[in-house]
Scaffold this motif. Structure first.
Motif, PDB file in Angstrom:
ATOM      1  N   GLU A  87      -4.227   6.511   7.118  1.00 17.94           N
ATOM      2  CA  GLU A  87      -4.915   7.227   6.051  1.00 17.94           C
ATOM      3  C   GLU A  87      -6.095   8.014   6.582  1.00 17.94           C
ATOM      4  O   GLU A  87      -6.783   7.561   7.507  1.00 17.94           O
ATOM      5  CB  GLU A  87      -5.397   6.187   5.034  1.00 17.94           C
ATOM      6  N   GLU A  88      -6.325   9.127   5.971  1.00 20.91           N
ATOM      7  CA  GLU A  88      -7.500   9.965   6.244  1.00 20.91           C
ATOM      8  C   GLU A  88      -8.765   9.129   5.990  1.00 20.91           C
ATOM      9  O   GLU A  88      -8.826   8.369   5.017  1.00 20.91           O
ATOM     10  CB  GLU A  88      -7.414  11.142   5.259  1.00 20.91           C
ATOM     11  N   LYS A  91     -18.971  -5.374   1.453  1.00 20.25           N
ATOM     12  CA  LYS A  91     -17.892  -6.120   2.139  1.00 20.25           C
ATOM     13  C   LYS A  91     -18.333  -6.656   3.496  1.00 20.25           C
ATOM     14  O   LYS A  91     -17.817  -7.654   3.971  1.00 20.25           O
ATOM     15  CB  LYS A  91     -16.685  -5.221   2.333  1.00 20.25           C
ATOM     16  N   LYS A 148       0.841  -1.206   0.000  1.00 22.22           N
ATOM     17  CA  LYS A 148       0.000   0.000   0.000  1.00 22.22           C
ATOM     18  C   LYS A 148       0.871   1.250   0.000  1.00 22.22           C
ATOM     19  O   LYS A 148       0.514   2.269  -0.591  1.00 22.22           O
ATOM     20  CB  LYS A 148      -0.951  -0.018   1.184  1.00 22.22           C
ATOM     21  N   GLU A 174     -18.491   3.573  -2.079  1.00 22.10           N
ATOM     22  CA  GLU A 174     -17.339   2.880  -2.674  1.00 22.10           C
ATOM     23  C   GLU A 174     -17.738   2.266  -3.997  1.00 22.10           C
ATOM     24  O   GLU A 174     -18.768   1.590  -4.079  1.00 22.10           O
ATOM     25  CB  GLU A 174     -16.937   1.729  -1.759  1.00 22.10           C
ATOM     26  N   LYS A 223      -3.703   0.747   7.954  1.00 21.01           N
ATOM     27  CA  LYS A 223      -3.559  -0.346   6.982  1.00 21.01           C
ATOM     28  C   LYS A 223      -2.189  -0.994   7.081  1.00 21.01           C
ATOM     29  O   LYS A 223      -1.171  -0.306   6.969  1.00 21.01           O
ATOM     30  CB  LYS A 223      -3.727   0.199   5.550  1.00 21.01           C
ATOM     31  N   VAL A 277      -6.906  -3.989   7.129  1.00 17.11           N
ATOM     32  CA  VAL A 277      -7.390  -2.600   7.223  1.00 17.11           C
ATOM     33  C   VAL A 277      -8.326  -2.429   8.413  1.00 17.11           C
ATOM     34  O   VAL A 277      -9.252  -3.211   8.599  1.00 17.11           O
ATOM     35  CB  VAL A 277      -8.137  -2.202   5.922  1.00 17.11           C
ATOM     36  N   LEU A 299     -12.360   8.556   4.642  1.00 18.56           N
ATOM     37  CA  LEU A 299     -13.199   9.180   3.619  1.00 18.56           C
ATOM     38  C   LEU A 299     -14.588   8.593   3.703  1.00 18.56           C
ATOM     39  O   LEU A 299     -14.739   7.377   3.822  1.00 18.56           O
ATOM     40  CB  LEU A 299     -12.634   8.885   2.227  1.00 18.56           C
ATOM     41  N   GLU A 330      -7.860   2.156  -2.808  1.00 14.93           N
ATOM     42  CA  GLU A 330      -6.927   1.039  -3.002  1.00 14.93           C
ATOM     43  C   GLU A 330      -6.856   0.691  -4.471  1.00 14.93           C
ATOM     44  O   GLU A 330      -7.769   0.979  -5.238  1.00 14.93           O
ATOM     45  CB  GLU A 330      -7.383  -0.215  -2.233  1.00 14.93           C
TER      46      GLU A 330
HETATM   47  P1  AMP Z   1      -8.789  -1.950   1.390  1.00 11.66           P
HETATM   48  O1  AMP Z   1      -8.225  -3.289   1.770  1.00 11.66           O
HETATM   49  O2  AMP Z   1      -7.763  -0.876   1.245  1.00 11.66           O
HETATM   50  O3  AMP Z   1      -9.750  -2.075   0.248  1.00 11.66           O
HETATM   51  O4  AMP Z   1      -9.743  -1.513   2.588  1.00 11.66           O
HETATM   52  C1  AMP Z   1     -10.805  -2.332   3.005  1.00 11.66           C
HETATM   53  C2  AMP Z   1     -12.023  -1.495   3.251  1.00 11.66           C
HETATM   54  O5  AMP Z   1     -11.753  -0.517   4.261  1.00 11.66           O
HETATM   55  C3  AMP Z   1     -12.460  -0.686   2.053  1.00 11.66           C
HETATM   56  O6  AMP Z   1     -13.246  -1.415   1.179  1.00 11.66           O
HETATM   57  C4  AMP Z   1     -13.208   0.442   2.713  1.00 11.66           C
HETATM   58  O7  AMP Z   1     -14.518   0.041   3.037  1.00 11.66           O
HETATM   59  C5  AMP Z   1     -12.448   0.674   3.966  1.00 11.66           C
HETATM   60  N1  AMP Z   1     -11.485   1.768   3.757  1.00 11.66           N
HETATM   61  C6  AMP Z   1     -10.223   1.670   3.275  1.00 11.66           C
HETATM   62  N2  AMP Z   1      -9.643   2.884   3.224  1.00 11.66           N
HETATM   63  C7  AMP Z   1     -10.541   3.771   3.670  1.00 11.66           C
HETATM   64  C8  AMP Z   1     -10.535   5.195   3.855  1.00 11.66           C
HETATM   65  N3  AMP Z   1      -9.456   5.953   3.608  1.00 11.66           N
HETATM   66  N4  AMP Z   1     -11.667   5.766   4.332  1.00 11.66           N
HETATM   67  C9  AMP Z   1     -12.759   5.020   4.627  1.00 11.66           C
HETATM   68  N5  AMP Z   1     -12.818   3.695   4.483  1.00 11.66           N
HETATM   69  C10 AMP Z   1     -11.726   3.066   4.004  1.00 11.66           C
END
Ligand code: AMP
Ligand code: GLY
Length: 431
Positions: free
Chosen positions: A186-187, A215, A105, A193, A145, A155, A189, A290
């Motif tokens: 990470e900030e 998810k 990441k 999605e 993360k 995460v 958000l 991501e």
């Molecule tokens: P990822 O493995 O990076 O896809 O993260 C898993 C899940 O965490 C994502 O599908 C989002 O629902 C949540 N997520 C990841 N990054 C953020 C973010 N910066 N703000 C809010 N939710 C996030």
């Protein structure tokens, strides 16, 4: 033409099924496949592991296979595509260098910063104390993360500082193995999605129809994260004008960033995006949360049924760097929805080896209904469950509500003891 699909989940069943719809594709070998691919006419399972490069090369040579399509990220991160390309095998999927966009990441964040791709503000730490100090300074909610591949579990969306601190400790205490050498903070958000799966030959990049997945295990998007409990496409959250912005603001600059690093990326670039509603004055905002280096699961099960362009044409054009010359992809003017049936207890402990019946009844109840297997095996003619997510029941219809209704009525035909599924797939876009 014959092809190999690497992997054994619902995504790979959908990929094999779609490839076999092309008149040119005569056989698909799945390594290792599942109970669904075992029953799919024209498809053959071969019990090899994706790390068996020599075995896969031999299979390509002996059977005169046209290409290898790699489903999951782990073999790509392990260098399967590089090893096959070194033997002149056509492969759909990036090498280890390109797969870093998912396997680190921090690496993906650095690429986005250099290529000017909009993404959540972040910082990378190799030390728990500094990470904790940063979180305390930023405040909650905040997202923690683990840097590397952690099977979707790395995460934490922390509502409170204490949760973020606990997540940082979990990362550095080795809970995610080698994935936890660094942490990305990470900030947070908030918004919808959207998954945009794009295909690229390293020179040109084109999006498929935008999809959304669910998810979380619980209805109303509550409870722990899973591998995905359902998906639908195309999502109304991303109309064509917004998808055009994804192309110019995200996909093209990311491809340029990969090229600038000397990476010849051929396969899927999956952008996980947050779409934030327009403020009173501004436009809708898009940010990447991501990247993945492969097709999404279960998004693929929802997107591929809508694709009219033969999948082998797209895959070969990417392998042979002639994507630019393909006509625009053709899509059915319809909607598609996939409902995942899981074993009782998933994503916690669950039983395996449960008998599943009624698949034929579900598929023949209405046209355009497909049951993609995620965790099954065929044992002496009987389907048995082998995983937590077991089936993805998918249906297509002229509109979204009809597709969902059709998928749910097919779910009712399936006999799988104790199965769990969400009854509210699509809730984020229904009126
Ligand atoms: P990822 O493995 O990076 O896809 O993260 C898993 C899940 O965490 C994502 O599908 C989002 O629902 C949540 N997520 C990841 N990054 C953020 C973010 N910066 N703000 C809010 N939710 C996030
Ligand atoms: N559906 C999420 C993923 O494939 O990563």
């Amino acid at each position: 033409m014959k092809a190999i699909v690497i992997g054994g989940g619902g995504r790979e069943h959908a990929l094999a099924w779609k490839l076999l719809q092309s008149a040119r594709v005569t056989e698909v070998v799945c390594i290792p496949g599942n109970g669904g691919t075992a029953r799919l006419p024209g498809c053959r399972n071969v019990a090899m592991v994706p790390s068996d490069i020599e075995g896969i090369v031999r299979c390509v040579q002996v059977n005169n296979m046209a290409f290898v399509l790699v489903g999951p990220e782990q073999p790509l991160a392990d260098g399967l595509a590089d090893a096959l390309r070194a033997q002149q095998v056509k492969v759909f999927g990036p090498g280890q260098d390109g797969a870093q966009i998912e396997s680190s990441k921090a690496w993906a964040k650095a690429l986005m910063a250099q290529a000017n791709v909009p993404t959540a503000a972040s910082a990378v730490f190799t030390d728990a104390e500094q990470a904790i100090a940063y979180v305390q300074q930023q405040g909650a909610p905040i997202v923690v993360k683990a840097d590397g591949l952690a099977a979707g579990k790395g995460v934490t969306v922390a509502k409170e500082i204490e949760d973020a601190v606990a997540a940082i400790h979990a990362v550095f205490d080795g809970q995610f193995g080698a994935a936890g050498k660094q942490v990305v903070i990470e900030e947070f958000l908030s918004g919808q999605e959207v998954s945009v799966l794009a295909v690229t030959d390293g020179l040109t990049i084109r999006p498929l129809l935008p999809a959304q997945d669910h998810k979380q295990i619980g209805e109303g998007d509550t409870g722990p994260n899973t591998g995905g409990m359902g998906a639908y496409a195309p999502t109304p959250v991303m109309p064509p004008d917004l998808l055009a912005r994804v192309q110019t603001e995200v996909l093209e600059p990311t491809l340029k960033g990969l090229q600038a690093r000397g990476i010849d990326y051929r396969g899927v670039l999956y952008a996980g995006l947050i779409v934030m509603p327009a403020s009173e004055t501004g436009a809708v905002e898009l940010k990447v949360i991501e990247f993945n280096c492969r097709f999404g699961d279960p998004e693929t099960q929802a997107v591929l049924p809508l694709l009219e362009t033969p999948l082998d044409e797209i895959v070969l054009a990417c392998c042979e760097q002639r994507l630019e010359n393909l006509p625009p992809f053709a899509w059915k003017d319809a909607a598609s929805a996939c409902v995942v049936m899981a074993a009782e207890g998933y994503p916690g402990d669950y039983e395996k080896g449960l008998s599943i019946n009624g698949i034929d009844a579900a598929e023949s109840a209405a046209d355009d209904t497909m049951v993609f297997h995620a965790g099954t095996r065929l044992s002496q003619g009987q389907l048995k469950s082998t995983g937590g997510r077991v089936l993805g029941i998918t249906a297509m219809a002229p509109d979204f509500d009809a597709a969902l209704a059709k998928a749910y009525s097919a779910v009712d035909k399936i006999d799988f003891p104790g199965s769990y599924y969400r009854r509210d797939i699509g809730c984020r876009v229904k009126g």
